[in-house]
Design a protein around this motif. Structure first.
Motif, PDB file in Angstrom:
ATOM      1  N   THR A 265      65.577  60.717 -34.094  1.00  8.07           N
ATOM      2  CA  THR A 265      63.630  60.880 -33.557  1.00  8.07           C
ATOM      3  C   THR A 265      64.206  60.575 -32.006  1.00  8.07           C
ATOM      4  O   THR A 265      62.977  60.647 -31.657  1.00  8.07           O
ATOM      5  N   GLY A 266      64.831  59.592 -31.722  1.00  8.46           N
ATOM      6  CA  GLY A 266      64.930  58.158 -30.947  1.00  8.46           C
ATOM      7  C   GLY A 266      63.621  57.090 -31.085  1.00  8.46           C
ATOM      8  O   GLY A 266      63.240  56.577 -29.892  1.00  8.46           O
ATOM      9  N   ILE A 267      63.330  56.643 -32.552  1.00  9.61           N
ATOM     10  CA  ILE A 267      62.775  55.892 -32.646  1.00  9.61           C
ATOM     11  C   ILE A 267      63.516  55.264 -34.177  1.00  9.61           C
ATOM     12  O   ILE A 267      63.654  55.530 -34.536  1.00  9.61           O
ATOM     13  N   ASP A 268      62.943  54.130 -34.037  1.00 14.67           N
ATOM     14  CA  ASP A 268      63.259  52.580 -34.474  1.00 14.67           C
ATOM     15  C   ASP A 268      61.941  53.196 -36.475  1.00 14.67           C
ATOM     16  O   ASP A 268      61.551  53.110 -35.358  1.00 14.67           O
ATOM     17  N   HIS A 269      63.183  53.284 -37.403  1.00 16.36           N
ATOM     18  CA  HIS A 269      62.327  53.491 -39.090  1.00 16.36           C
ATOM     19  C   HIS A 269      63.139  52.908 -39.818  1.00 16.36           C
ATOM     20  O   HIS A 269      64.585  53.072 -39.740  1.00 16.36           O
ATOM     21  N   ALA A 270      62.619  52.390 -40.777  1.00 13.44           N
ATOM     22  CA  ALA A 270      62.525  51.515 -41.592  1.00 13.44           C
ATOM     23  C   ALA A 270      63.338  52.877 -42.837  1.00 13.44           C
ATOM     24  O   ALA A 270      62.780  54.246 -42.631  1.00 13.44           O
TER      25      ALA A 270
ATOM     26  N   GLY B 214      54.502  61.535 -37.932  1.00 17.30           N
ATOM     27  CA  GLY B 214      54.585  62.410 -37.210  1.00 17.30           C
ATOM     28  C   GLY B 214      56.017  62.950 -36.820  1.00 17.30           C
ATOM     29  O   GLY B 214      55.948  63.927 -35.774  1.00 17.30           O
ATOM     30  N   LEU B 215      55.991  63.339 -38.066  1.00 18.27           N
ATOM     31  CA  LEU B 215      58.041  64.739 -38.190  1.00 18.27           C
ATOM     32  C   LEU B 215      57.633  65.833 -39.177  1.00 18.27           C
ATOM     33  O   LEU B 215      56.817  66.046 -39.897  1.00 18.27           O
ATOM     34  N   ASP B 216      57.818  66.475 -38.496  1.00 17.69           N
ATOM     35  CA  ASP B 216      57.681  67.409 -38.792  1.00 17.69           C
ATOM     36  C   ASP B 216      59.523  68.565 -39.777  1.00 17.69           C
ATOM     37  O   ASP B 216      59.604  69.619 -40.863  1.00 17.69           O
ATOM     38  N   GLN B 217      60.662  67.776 -39.027  1.00 21.35           N
ATOM     39  CA  GLN B 217      61.733  67.284 -40.203  1.00 21.35           C
ATOM     40  C   GLN B 217      62.167  66.287 -40.334  1.00 21.35           C
ATOM     41  O   GLN B 217      61.622  64.971 -39.541  1.00 21.35           O
ATOM     42  N   VAL B 218      63.117  66.048 -41.574  1.00 24.74           N
ATOM     43  CA  VAL B 218      63.686  65.251 -41.805  1.00 24.74           C
ATOM     44  C   VAL B 218      65.068  64.537 -40.824  1.00 24.74           C
ATOM     45  O   VAL B 218      65.542  65.373 -40.550  1.00 24.74           O
ATOM     46  N   PRO B 219      64.940  63.449 -40.537  1.00 29.11           N
ATOM     47  CA  PRO B 219      66.364  63.203 -39.387  1.00 29.11           C
ATOM     48  C   PRO B 219      67.186  63.169 -40.084  1.00 29.11           C
ATOM     49  O   PRO B 219      67.644  62.959 -41.198  1.00 29.11           O
TER      50      PRO B 219
ATOM     51  N   VAL C 273      56.751  64.976 -48.754  1.00 27.14           N
ATOM     52  CA  VAL C 273      56.270  65.248 -47.274  1.00 27.14           C
ATOM     53  C   VAL C 273      55.110  64.757 -46.819  1.00 27.14           C
ATOM     54  O   VAL C 273      55.688  64.251 -45.596  1.00 27.14           O
ATOM     55  N   THR C 274      54.107  64.013 -47.739  1.00 30.44           N
ATOM     56  CA  THR C 274      52.958  63.283 -47.009  1.00 30.44           C
ATOM     57  C   THR C 274      53.302  62.058 -46.310  1.00 30.44           C
ATOM     58  O   THR C 274      53.824  62.085 -44.897  1.00 30.44           O
ATOM     59  N   ALA C 275      54.103  61.662 -46.744  1.00 29.54           N
ATOM     60  CA  ALA C 275      54.999  59.965 -45.954  1.00 29.54           C
ATOM     61  C   ALA C 275      56.087  60.656 -44.267  1.00 29.54           C
ATOM     62  O   ALA C 275      55.326  59.540 -43.669  1.00 29.54           O
ATOM     63  N   PHE C 276      56.465  61.883 -44.353  1.00 33.44           N
ATOM     64  CA  PHE C 276      57.385  62.110 -43.294  1.00 33.44           C
ATOM     65  C   PHE C 276      56.192  62.354 -42.010  1.00 33.44           C
ATOM     66  O   PHE C 276      56.267  62.068 -41.112  1.00 33.44           O
TER      67      PHE C 276
END
Length: 609
Positions: free
Chosen positions: A242-247, A95-100, A88-91
């Motif tokens: 999310t509209g963002i690039d994530h690893a 800045g996320l409140d849901q897993v993409p 949860v902390t990593a997400f």
């Protein structure tokens, strides 16, 4: 005799039912060469990865129930858990409140291929080279693109071209989606499978037995070139919903340290049958809760509550709402699930008393053992006017289900489906398998491997203290839910349907037609389907449509009108639109085997003799 669109098959040698004819034929080929139900299921499952890439893939998940003669059914969990770095902390730090819903962040440890390899080693008789042969041919020589696959590609290709170039290279060479009827080949996936076959062949040449040689294949997947390619790919950010690039958070150590496992099923008795499901880490027990609740309703299954009547549909939909509310409040990969209480007859009777003459628009989880329920904090999405309809005169959920749920969003919200496979062999072994995830729309293709990772982690919550809260090593509460039924302790029926949250709605409806009305397999598969979308979806962004029930048009205007009079917000789909059921059956007394398949979507197929 009830007329059906295709015959119900019968014989004594072996039966297979699958969501695509390639999977069914591949499985039957293994039975014909002397293999057992496990050999057949593995071959069928691998072939479905090649034949229905919009529905499942090598990087996805697998849940399965099987029964051998004179042995109780077992659940097999190849639903990978959250990686060690997924918390949860990593997400929250992102800045996320849901897993993409798409992309690399939502990847669990891929379990489907490792699950098939494990089953083959533990229970099969053939080699990996044997069972992967039909899938290899599809990947190398191609398979004509179906209209359903073409529709997915049409929506997804703009996203591929802009954000996932490795997926565009495979599915849209030249920037255009492959059209219906064109041959889809996947040479990278074929090379992956051939490298795995090479590991087996090399081990055998050095004196290894069948199981030891399969262990060499497993090592290549969990510690060799497959794990290395997945690890490297997850380090590069890619676009997600999310509209963002994530690893990604998944790495090679996660693959090396996790293995699928066998578990007892959970089950309930229902009027001479015992239905077996995977545990409360899945949504499967919601099926069992529905049976318990319905069995506690006076007169259920008879007269005005007989299958097909308006009273029956109303009662089943209301029981479904209650069971799924309990799912959202209580289910998860957690030791704190009140499993015994949730499946008790006394609790079911308490829940059944909540079913009234009118549709409920509330979400009503219960209090098993006196414990107070807690639901995830999800805003209910979906707007209605006073009549609960949109400007087209139909509930919004109709368009949501038929568009968003049936096809992925080109901006990155994956809403595809799942595959299913049932097998029974001449020795009486039954397998019900539900592979899914790793869809072509879930995340970008790993170019060296020819497949994407899954996004099952989107089903876990980022709120602390829930049974389904995200945690490293914890399985997200999966919708994957195969079914197996016994009578007198013997396996007699294996069945299932893709459909996410609808899996444990369409499957109980099929079973009830068989158990209550004595319907044949094909007849029950083809009965007009219906389901509720009252509860939040398990898939990102977890929208709900309060009070909405979707029905196939064949259910009849009189039933639709009566349901609306009870307060249901009814949406009418096409006549053949809801569900993708498969089923096989066995009569222990005579040894006769049967199979039925789904006509919806025009890809389901049963084969046997």
């Amino acid at each position: 005799m009830v007329m059906t669109t295709r015959p119900e098959l019968s014989g004594t040698f072996g039966m297979v039912s699958a969501t695509h004819w390639i999977g069914a034929q591949a499985a039957m080929a293994m039975l014909e060469r002397g293999g057992n139900a496990f050999d057949a299921a593995v071959a069928g499952g691998l072939s479905l990865q090649a034949a229905e890439p919009q529905q499942n893939g090598p990087g996805g998940d697998l849940t399965l129930i099987f029964a051998k003669p004179d042995s109780p059914p077992l659940a097999f969990c190849a639903q990978g858990p959250a990686p060690a770095g997924a918390s949860v902390t990593a997400f929250r730090e992102l800045g996320l409140d849901q897993v993409p819903g798409t992309g690399l962040l939502a990847a669990t440890i891929p379990g489907a291929t490792l699950g098939w390899l494990t089953l083959l080693a533990d229970h099969g008789t053939l080699t990996f080279a044997d069972v992967v042969g039909p899938a290899l041919r599809v990947a190398e020589e191609g398979l004509p693109v179906t209209d359903r696959l073409a529709a997915v590609l049409e929506r997804m290709v703009p996203h591929f071209v802009r954000h996932w170039p490795s997926s565009a290279d495979l599915y849209a060479p030249g920037g255009a989606p492959q059209p219906i009827g064109s041959l889809l080949r996947n040479p990278a996936l074929a090379r992956t499978w051939r490298r795995l076959v090479g590991a087996e062949t090399s081990a055998s040449a050095n004196g290894a037995g069948r199981r030891e040689a399969l262990s060499a294949v497993v090592r290549e997947w969990t510690e060799g070139f497959v794990a290395e390619a997945i690890d490297a790919f997850c380090r590069t950010p890619h676009r997600d919903s999310t509209g963002i690039d994530h690893a990604g958070l998944l790495d090679a150590r996660d693959l090396a340290e996790w293995r699928p496992r066998y578990e007892p099923t959970v089950s309930v008795d229902f009027r001479g049958w015992t239905v077996h499901k995977c545990g409360f880490w899945s949504q499967g027990p919601a099926f069992l809760q529905q049976l318990r609740i319905l069995d506690a309703v006076p007169g259920f299954g008879e007269g005005p509550l007989a299958p097909g009547t308006e009273g029956y549909v109303h009662t089943v939909v209301e029981a479904t709402k209650l069971a799924l509310a309990d799912r959202d409040a209580w289910y998860g990969d957690s030791p704190d699930v009140p499993a015994t209480e949730l499946l008790s007859a006394s609790y079911a009777a308490e829940r059944a008393r909540l079913i009234g003459e009118l549709a409920s628009l509330e979400v009503r989880p219960g209090s098993p053992g006196g414990r107070a329920p807690r639901l995830p904090d999800l805003a209910v999405r979906g707007e209605f006017d006073a009549a609960g309809v949109n400007g087209l005169g139909e509930p919004n959920a109709v368009r949501a289900f038929l568009a968003a749920d049936s096809l992925p969003d080109a901006e990155g919200r994956a809403r595809t489906d799942t595959v299913h496979l049932d097998v029974v062999d001449r020795w009486g072994t039954m397998v019900s398998a539900m592979p899914s995830g790793g869809w072509l729309s879930s995340s970008p293709v790993i170019p060296e491997l020819g497949f994407p990772l899954g996004t099952r982690l989107q089903m876990a919550w980022l709120e602390q203290g829930l049974p389904n809260t995200l945690a490293p090593g914890r399985r997200p509460r999966t919708t994957l839910s195969p079914s197996l039924a016994t009578r007198g302790g013997e396996a007699v029926l294996a069945f299932g349907s893709p459909g996410g949250d609808q899996q444990d709605q369409w499957q109980p409806h099929f079973f009830l037609d068989v158990a209550l009305g004595g319907a044949g397999l094909q007849e029950a598969i083809e009965a007009p389907a219906f389901h509720s979308v009252h509860l939040p979806s398990s898939f990102y962004p977890h929208e709900a449509q309060p009070g909405v029930a979707l029905v196939e048009g064949r259910i009849g205007e009189d039933v639709v009108d009566a349901l609306r009079a009870r307060g249901h917000r009814v949406g009418v789909s096409g006549d053949w639109q809801l569900g993708r059921l498969c089923a096989v059956a066995r009569d222990p007394g005579t040894g006769q085997l049967r199979a039925g398949s789904n006509p919806r979507g025009m890809t389901g197929y049963a084969v046997g003799r």
